[in-house]
Design a protein around this motif. Sequence first.
Motif, PDB file in Angstrom:
ATOM      1  N   TYR A 154       0.855  -0.817   0.288  1.00  0.00           N
ATOM      2  CA  TYR A 154       0.338  -0.098   0.112  1.00  0.00           C
ATOM      3  C   TYR A 154       0.435   1.099   0.290  1.00  0.00           C
ATOM      4  O   TYR A 154       1.898   0.968   1.073  1.00  0.00           O
ATOM      5  CB  TYR A 154      -1.227  -0.414   1.256  1.00  0.00           C
ATOM      6  CG  TYR A 154      -1.717   0.913   1.446  1.00  0.00           C
ATOM      7  CD1 TYR A 154      -2.995   1.676   0.760  1.00  0.00           C
ATOM      8  CD2 TYR A 154      -1.649   2.544   1.773  1.00  0.00           C
ATOM      9  CE1 TYR A 154      -3.687   2.965   0.302  1.00  0.00           C
ATOM     10  CE2 TYR A 154      -1.956   3.362   1.909  1.00  0.00           C
ATOM     11  CZ  TYR A 154      -3.112   3.697   1.372  1.00  0.00           C
ATOM     12  OH  TYR A 154      -3.665   4.855   1.401  1.00  0.00           O
ATOM     13  N   HIS A 155       0.389   2.055  -0.608  1.00  0.00           N
ATOM     14  CA  HIS A 155       1.310   3.569  -1.196  1.00  0.00           C
ATOM     15  C   HIS A 155       0.102   4.828  -1.107  1.00  0.00           C
ATOM     16  O   HIS A 155      -0.835   5.025  -1.936  1.00  0.00           O
ATOM     17  CB  HIS A 155       1.826   3.426  -1.634  1.00  0.00           C
ATOM     18  CG  HIS A 155       2.826   4.993  -1.964  1.00  0.00           C
ATOM     19  ND1 HIS A 155       2.208   5.467  -1.724  1.00  0.00           N
ATOM     20  CD2 HIS A 155       4.740   5.222  -1.602  1.00  0.00           C
ATOM     21  CE1 HIS A 155       3.054   6.856  -2.533  1.00  0.00           C
ATOM     22  NE2 HIS A 155       4.387   6.316  -1.441  1.00  0.00           N
ATOM     23  N   PRO A 156       0.270   5.432  -0.386  1.00  0.00           N
ATOM     24  CA  PRO A 156      -1.024   6.651  -0.110  1.00  0.00           C
ATOM     25  C   PRO A 156      -1.360   6.934  -1.573  1.00  0.00           C
ATOM     26  O   PRO A 156      -2.141   7.382  -1.851  1.00  0.00           O
ATOM     27  CB  PRO A 156      -0.580   7.672   0.665  1.00  0.00           C
ATOM     28  CG  PRO A 156       0.365   6.522   1.730  1.00  0.00           C
ATOM     29  CD  PRO A 156       0.793   5.898   0.554  1.00  0.00           C
ATOM     30  N   SER A 157      -0.248   6.901  -2.804  1.00  0.00           N
ATOM     31  CA  SER A 157      -0.551   8.297  -3.515  1.00  0.00           C
ATOM     32  C   SER A 157      -1.088   7.279  -5.025  1.00  0.00           C
ATOM     33  O   SER A 157      -1.285   7.701  -5.886  1.00  0.00           O
ATOM     34  CB  SER A 157       0.459   8.657  -4.238  1.00  0.00           C
ATOM     35  OG  SER A 157       1.446   9.669  -3.433  1.00  0.00           O
ATOM     36  N   TYR A 158      -0.895   5.709  -4.760  1.00  0.00           N
ATOM     37  CA  TYR A 158      -1.340   4.448  -5.535  1.00  0.00           C
ATOM     38  C   TYR A 158      -3.091   4.781  -5.777  1.00  0.00           C
ATOM     39  O   TYR A 158      -3.842   4.831  -6.690  1.00  0.00           O
ATOM     40  CB  TYR A 158      -1.399   3.063  -4.898  1.00  0.00           C
ATOM     41  CG  TYR A 158      -2.309   2.413  -5.159  1.00  0.00           C
ATOM     42  CD1 TYR A 158      -3.353   2.188  -5.495  1.00  0.00           C
ATOM     43  CD2 TYR A 158      -2.697   2.226  -3.141  1.00  0.00           C
ATOM     44  CE1 TYR A 158      -4.711   0.869  -5.219  1.00  0.00           C
ATOM     45  CE2 TYR A 158      -3.769   1.775  -2.873  1.00  0.00           C
ATOM     46  CZ  TYR A 158      -4.510   0.464  -3.759  1.00  0.00           C
ATOM     47  OH  TYR A 158      -5.346   0.174  -3.628  1.00  0.00           O
ATOM     48  N   ARG A 159      -3.566   5.417  -4.130  1.00  0.00           N
ATOM     49  CA  ARG A 159      -5.621   5.786  -4.894  1.00  0.00           C
ATOM     50  C   ARG A 159      -5.391   7.266  -5.461  1.00  0.00           C
ATOM     51  O   ARG A 159      -6.804   7.250  -5.564  1.00  0.00           O
ATOM     52  CB  ARG A 159      -5.799   5.565  -3.952  1.00  0.00           C
ATOM     53  CG  ARG A 159      -5.621   6.029  -2.618  1.00  0.00           C
ATOM     54  CD  ARG A 159      -7.026   5.809  -1.633  1.00  0.00           C
ATOM     55  NE  ARG A 159      -6.864   7.113  -0.187  1.00  0.00           N
ATOM     56  CZ  ARG A 159      -7.252   7.589  -0.427  1.00  0.00           C
ATOM     57  NH1 ARG A 159      -8.405   8.219  -1.054  1.00  0.00           N
ATOM     58  NH2 ARG A 159      -6.921   8.449   0.826  1.00  0.00           N
ATOM     59  N   THR A 160      -5.051   7.898  -5.328  1.00  0.00           N
ATOM     60  CA  THR A 160      -4.476   9.116  -5.743  1.00  0.00           C
ATOM     61  C   THR A 160      -4.208  10.245  -6.797  1.00  0.00           C
ATOM     62  O   THR A 160      -4.710  11.114  -7.478  1.00  0.00           O
ATOM     63  CB  THR A 160      -4.165   9.954  -4.659  1.00  0.00           C
ATOM     64  OG1 THR A 160      -3.165  10.001  -4.298  1.00  0.00           O
ATOM     65  CG2 THR A 160      -5.492   9.661  -3.301  1.00  0.00           C
ATOM     66  N   GLU A 161      -2.741   9.994  -7.417  1.00  0.00           N
ATOM     67  CA  GLU A 161      -2.462  10.124  -7.877  1.00  0.00           C
ATOM     68  C   GLU A 161      -2.302   8.993  -9.736  1.00  0.00           C
ATOM     69  O   GLU A 161      -2.530   8.115  -9.046  1.00  0.00           O
ATOM     70  CB  GLU A 161      -0.904  10.396  -7.564  1.00  0.00           C
ATOM     71  CG  GLU A 161      -0.912  10.840  -5.811  1.00  0.00           C
ATOM     72  CD  GLU A 161      -0.901  12.453  -6.349  1.00  0.00           C
ATOM     73  OE1 GLU A 161      -0.715  12.639  -7.187  1.00  0.00           O
ATOM     74  OE2 GLU A 161      -1.582  13.324  -5.687  1.00  0.00           O
ATOM     75  N   ARG A 162      -2.231  10.308 -10.070  1.00  0.00           N
ATOM     76  CA  ARG A 162      -1.445   9.058 -11.525  1.00  0.00           C
ATOM     77  C   ARG A 162      -0.469   9.523 -12.238  1.00  0.00           C
ATOM     78  O   ARG A 162       0.571   8.744 -12.202  1.00  0.00           O
ATOM     79  CB  ARG A 162      -2.415   9.709 -12.430  1.00  0.00           C
ATOM     80  CG  ARG A 162      -4.104   9.304 -12.683  1.00  0.00           C
ATOM     81  CD  ARG A 162      -4.306   8.539 -13.388  1.00  0.00           C
ATOM     82  NE  ARG A 162      -5.983   7.647 -12.892  1.00  0.00           N
ATOM     83  CZ  ARG A 162      -5.937   6.751 -13.536  1.00  0.00           C
ATOM     84  NH1 ARG A 162      -5.150   5.515 -12.957  1.00  0.00           N
ATOM     85  NH2 ARG A 162      -7.422   6.022 -13.118  1.00  0.00           N
ATOM     86  N   LYS A 163       0.372  11.120 -12.389  1.00  0.00           N
ATOM     87  CA  LYS A 163       1.375  10.707 -12.429  1.00  0.00           C
ATOM     88  C   LYS A 163       2.663  11.073 -11.597  1.00  0.00           C
ATOM     89  O   LYS A 163       2.548  11.833 -10.879  1.00  0.00           O
ATOM     90  CB  LYS A 163       2.000  11.964 -13.548  1.00  0.00           C
ATOM     91  CG  LYS A 163       2.542  12.198 -14.060  1.00  0.00           C
ATOM     92  CD  LYS A 163       3.025  13.381 -15.398  1.00  0.00           C
ATOM     93  CE  LYS A 163       4.564  13.353 -16.613  1.00  0.00           C
ATOM     94  NZ  LYS A 163       3.800  14.683 -17.148  1.00  0.00           N
ATOM     95  N   VAL A 164       3.913   9.804 -11.237  1.00  0.00           N
ATOM     96  CA  VAL A 164       4.263  10.121 -10.605  1.00  0.00           C
ATOM     97  C   VAL A 164       5.943  10.352 -10.812  1.00  0.00           C
ATOM     98  O   VAL A 164       6.408   9.992 -11.868  1.00  0.00           O
ATOM     99  CB  VAL A 164       4.663   8.939  -8.998  1.00  0.00           C
ATOM    100  CG1 VAL A 164       3.094   9.427  -8.590  1.00  0.00           C
ATOM    101  CG2 VAL A 164       4.094   7.722 -10.098  1.00  0.00           C
TER     102      VAL A 164
END
Length: 333
Positions: free
Chosen positions: A230-240
């Motif tokens: 799990y990483h918080p960005s996996y459900r909120t971000e697209r480009k990283v």
Amino acid sequence: MKKKWIWWGIYIIAVILLAVIIYVVPSLMGLLDTTYTIESGTVQVKDSVDDAWIIRDDTVYSAKEDASMDALVKDGTLVKGKSRVAALKAGGSQTLGPKYMKLSHKLGKSMKSTDGTVSSGGYVSYSADGYEGTLNSSVLDKVTEKTLKSVGNDSLDLSGSSCAAGQPIFRITKNGTWWLVFFADADQAKKYTVGGKVQTTLEDKTLETTVRSVQKDGDRRRIVLSCKEYHPSYRTERKVSLENVTESDTGLLVETRSIVKIKDREGVLVLDKVGRKHFTPIQIKASNGETAAVYEDLYMNSKGEFVETVNNYDEVVKSPSTKDIKEAKKNLN
């Protein structure tokens, strides 16, 4: 007065000479060193990725009818299937606003109508970017760099106290595997082997990822990493952006410029107690192009034979010349 200036001159010269002795001479001596002592350490092969995109499996839910809405679950909460996420109370006449209309059109048939409950479990989010229906696990083998170049991190806030029929009201992100997709030239892609483990740093958190696929996309390569952490960005971000460690191994560290090939075997030139140079075969465990981690004492070759190799604190020729190699060949047993 003249005598005073002379003493000042001597003092300044002395300070300059001292600085030269402290700072310059050791550097020059380092340049003159032709050998070094090898010791154990770790070599990491790193790859910085400026543009990568998160692919995940999402479902956006829309209201069945005009209603007042009360969110029962906080953003980011993991819920089970059949859970009630929002309480919808039918009534009133609501109009689907332009921003929701645009999002609904973009999502199309991928949206699910709800009375506030979810059909499948996952993480709750009160936002959507409109790519939920098109950027999911079904496109991992066909999404192009051209398509992803236009994808950013803009999303629409779905929270509110009322909703119109057909209005997106929350999103569920499937718990489990998610993916990172990026593109590289052929040489960069050689760092990635399908099935290989990669240490991926995303926003200061290091994750263990696996190379799912390396496929052609025109002249480039599409690389897909899968992740179950799990990483918080996996459900909120697209480009990283990512920092990948594709290889990491511990061994005796030798500079790659020290490695020579004699009789089709890679090795280094090791000095004995009287300064004679001897060719010693090595086997590389990992290399970042400048430094290689190699086996110590013994390694097994492709024929299943044990081969004596370098030892800790061996003195190795830094950058062997043709003359050095000739000498080593003469000293071969």
